[in-house]
Scaffold this motif. Structure first.
Motif, PDB file in Angstrom:
ATOM      1  N   GLY A  45      36.576  40.658  50.401  1.00 24.38           N
ATOM      2  CA  GLY A  45      37.671  39.865  49.874  1.00 24.38           C
ATOM      3  C   GLY A  45      37.486  39.483  48.423  1.00 24.38           C
ATOM      4  O   GLY A  45      36.601  39.981  47.729  1.00 24.38           O
ATOM      5  N   ASN A  46      38.355  38.579  47.968  1.00 22.80           N
ATOM      6  CA  ASN A  46      38.348  38.104  46.594  1.00 22.80           C
ATOM      7  C   ASN A  46      37.807  36.688  46.549  1.00 22.80           C
ATOM      8  O   ASN A  46      38.191  35.848  47.358  1.00 22.80           O
ATOM      9  CB  ASN A  46      39.770  38.058  46.028  1.00 22.80           C
ATOM     10  N   PRO A  72      45.627  40.719  47.403  1.00 18.22           N
ATOM     11  CA  PRO A  72      45.269  40.008  48.633  1.00 18.22           C
ATOM     12  C   PRO A  72      44.493  40.904  49.588  1.00 18.22           C
ATOM     13  O   PRO A  72      44.679  42.115  49.603  1.00 18.22           O
ATOM     14  CB  PRO A  72      46.619  39.611  49.221  1.00 18.22           C
ATOM     15  N   TRP A  83      50.757  36.341  51.709  1.00 15.75           N
ATOM     16  CA  TRP A  83      49.542  37.033  51.278  1.00 15.75           C
ATOM     17  C   TRP A  83      48.351  36.174  51.667  1.00 15.75           C
ATOM     18  O   TRP A  83      48.313  34.984  51.359  1.00 15.75           O
ATOM     19  CB  TRP A  83      49.528  37.241  49.773  1.00 15.75           C
ATOM     20  N   TYR A  85      44.355  35.578  51.242  1.00 12.39           N
ATOM     21  CA  TYR A  85      43.138  35.838  50.482  1.00 12.39           C
ATOM     22  C   TYR A  85      41.988  35.253  51.289  1.00 12.39           C
ATOM     23  O   TYR A  85      41.906  34.044  51.482  1.00 12.39           O
ATOM     24  CB  TYR A  85      43.194  35.161  49.114  1.00 12.39           C
TER      25      TYR A  85
END
Length: 177
Positions: A45-46, A72, A83, A85
């Motif tokens: 992920g971010n 995302p 979205w 995240y």
């Protein structure tokens, strides 16, 4: 009866061996306290920091949100206006982390941003994933005014002498006849 008695020691030996194997694997961290297996670092992920989330405002376009937060991790065709995240990290020597943030859109514009309260600042995130040992006392990298006055004065430099450029040392024949 004789067969049963002759097989009893072998069955007991097998049961004890299996029980011993189970006790060797009881720890996730090491084997017999001596061998530590390699654990792969898993990052998914971010990373969304508190500073990034503060930059995102309702009314922004999807492209503007993507520029700030990145793509995302989860987009769903059944929930096209949402979205997700999600960020997870597992590193040896550091606590596993999982954080989430959800952006809700109304058409092409951001309606709201739902973030968990534990979003870290950039500095907090870096310190939470670092497994390096930080020295207790960091060296001072700047001189005090007293130390600056104690430094020797720089030696005077002579001014550069202006010279006139000399012409070419060698004359070359023209390239075209």
């Amino acid at each position: 009866m004789h067969r049963l008695v002759s097989r009893l020691p072998a069955a007991l030996l097998a049961a004890c061996s299996l029980a011993g194997c189970a006790s060797l694997q009881s720890s996730d961290q090491n084997l017999l306290g001596l061998i530590t297996p390699y654990r792969i670092e898993v990052v998914q992920g971010n990373v969304v920091t508190r500073e990034q989330a503060a930059q995102v405002q309702p009314g922004m376009t999807r492209a503007q949100v993507r520029d700030i937060l990145g793509s995302p991790l989860l987009t769903d065709i059944f929930h096209a206006d949402r979205w997700d995240y999600v960020f997870t990290i597992r590193r040896s020597g550091a606590e596993p982390q999982r954080r989430g943030l959800t952006a809700f859109f109304d058409g092409e514009r951001l309606q709201r941003l739902d973030a968990s309260d534990d979003l870290p600042s950039e500095q907090e995130f870096v310190s939470s994933i670092s497994t390096a040992k930080v020295p207790s006392k960091l060296p001072v990298l700047e001189l005090t005014p007293e130390q600056r006055r104690a430094l020797p004065a720089p030696a005077p430099t002579e001014p550069a002498v202006a010279t006139t450029p000399a012409g070419p040392a060698r004359a070359y024949p023209p390239l075209e006849p």
